[in-house]
Write an enzyme that holds these catalytic residues in place. Structure first.
Site, PDB file in Angstrom:
ATOM      1  N   GLN A  87      66.715  25.150  80.471  1.00 19.56           N
ATOM      2  CA  GLN A  87      67.776  25.014  79.948  1.00 19.56           C
ATOM      3  C   GLN A  87      68.713  26.133  79.751  1.00 19.56           C
ATOM      4  O   GLN A  87      68.231  27.200  79.168  1.00 19.56           O
ATOM      5  CB  GLN A  87      67.689  24.237  78.341  1.00 19.56           C
ATOM      6  N   GLY A  88      69.981  25.947  79.956  1.00 20.35           N
ATOM      7  CA  GLY A  88      70.896  27.108  79.894  1.00 20.35           C
ATOM      8  C   GLY A  88      70.989  28.033  81.254  1.00 20.35           C
ATOM      9  O   GLY A  88      71.851  28.815  81.294  1.00 20.35           O
ATOM     10  N   ASP A  89      69.886  27.818  82.305  1.00 19.28           N
ATOM     11  CA  ASP A  89      70.345  28.583  83.571  1.00 19.28           C
ATOM     12  C   ASP A  89      71.171  27.599  84.568  1.00 19.28           C
ATOM     13  O   ASP A  89      71.270  28.117  85.754  1.00 19.28           O
ATOM     14  CB  ASP A  89      68.799  28.617  84.037  1.00 19.28           C
ATOM     15  N   SER A  90      71.388  26.311  84.245  1.00 18.21           N
ATOM     16  CA  SER A  90      72.158  25.336  85.124  1.00 18.21           C
ATOM     17  C   SER A  90      73.169  26.202  85.781  1.00 18.21           C
ATOM     18  O   SER A  90      74.028  27.035  84.837  1.00 18.21           O
ATOM     19  CB  SER A  90      72.649  24.335  84.429  1.00 18.21           C
ATOM     20  N   ASP A 110      76.247  18.286  93.249  1.00 17.93           N
ATOM     21  CA  ASP A 110      76.011  19.021  91.910  1.00 17.93           C
ATOM     22  C   ASP A 110      76.736  20.549  92.080  1.00 17.93           C
ATOM     23  O   ASP A 110      76.238  21.486  91.883  1.00 17.93           O
ATOM     24  CB  ASP A 110      74.913  19.123  91.271  1.00 17.93           C
ATOM     25  N   HIS A 159      77.535  19.642  86.855  1.00 14.09           N
ATOM     26  CA  HIS A 159      77.314  19.315  85.537  1.00 14.09           C
ATOM     27  C   HIS A 159      77.617  20.082  84.304  1.00 14.09           C
ATOM     28  O   HIS A 159      77.470  19.819  83.075  1.00 14.09           O
ATOM     29  CB  HIS A 159      75.826  18.597  85.749  1.00 14.09           C
TER      30      HIS A 159
END
Length: 259
Positions: free
Chosen positions: A211-214, A122, A76
């Site tokens: 958020q942002g650690d994906s 993913d 993603h």
């Protein structure tokens, strides 16, 4: 119902980074991750931890160096992105510094079955324009079932937000969270697929990716067992973080890594 924002939104990420706002959401709006409840981490201790940035320099996801010129991240984070617009930053603990290496990406592989983070698959592999001389992290395989056992202590890492909807961290952060039993995770998330995912977190919440650690690593036993994928909000009680189960995709990832 993924981490709220998925951790990207490619176009928005670049625009937001350009004006100094570090909260970045992903391409598909159903995920979220940053390290909540974490502490400062050193790139010398975790030399294989990298972050993904747009060509303008804004960080939008994390990743793991698994070979000199290969990085594993979340699908993603990279679906619908071009290699030309993507950079990988290695060896930079402080995003405001100029330390380390900024590598261009020459190829992006996204698992062909990927549709949404909550549906599984993913995972993504980036090929860099150079070989980085560094320790890299081996992938968990089907033989590593013990690493996915409930209660196993893991380490999560990233530069993401430190609260749901908050500001991204300037520095690399880390935290320890236990693996959650598949049955418990399915109670939290009916769409949870134990063959494609693994959950980690505390029942009370308080510590999580955000958020942002994906795409960043979750590590156990000296191996990459997962890539930060999705979840409901960040660090909420009863809603652990969900990670792509690397062992399931070991053969496909290895083929890309060795390509």
């Amino acid at each position: 119902m993924a981490r709220t924002l998925h951790r990207l939104i490619t176009a928005l990420a670049a625009a937001v980074a350009a004006v100094g706002l570090l909260t970045v959401a992903p391409a598909n709006a159903d995920v979220t991750p940053y390290i909540v409840g974490g502490t400062r981490a050193s790139v010398s201790e975790y030399p294989w931890t990298v972050y993904l940035a747009s060509s303008s320099g804004g960080q939008f996801c994390g990743g793991t160096l698994v070979k000199g010129n290969k990085v594993v991240t979340a699908a993603h984070c990279t679906v619908n992105r071009s290699a030309a617009s993507t950079r990988v930053v290695w060896g930079r603990e402080d995003k405001q510094s100029s330390a380390g290496i900024v590598a261009s990406v020459t190829n992006i592989w996204v698992h062909p079955s990927y549709r949404t983070a909550t549906s599984g698959y993913d995972v993504s592999v980036l090929t860099l324009d150079r070989n980085i001389t560094s320790a890299y992290l081996p992938l968990a395989s089907s033989a590593d079932t013990a690493l996915y056992a409930a209660g196993t202590s893991t380490t999560i890492l990233g530069w993401g937000t430190t609260s749901s909807g908050g500001s991204a961290s300037r520095y690399l952060l880390k935290a320890n969270v236990p693996v959650v039993a598949d049955t418990s995770c399915r109670q939290s998330y009916p769409q949870y697929n134990s063959s494609a995912m693994v959950c980690a977190g505390y029942p009370r919440g308080g510590t999580d990716t955000c958020q942002g650690d994906s795409g960043g690593p979750i590590v156990a036993g000296g191996k990459l067992i997962g890539a930060t994928s999705w979840g409901r909000g960040c660090a909420q009680a009863g809603y652990p973080g969900v990670y792509a189960r690397i062992a399931t995709y070991h053969s496909e990832l290895t083929a890309q890594i060795n390509a």
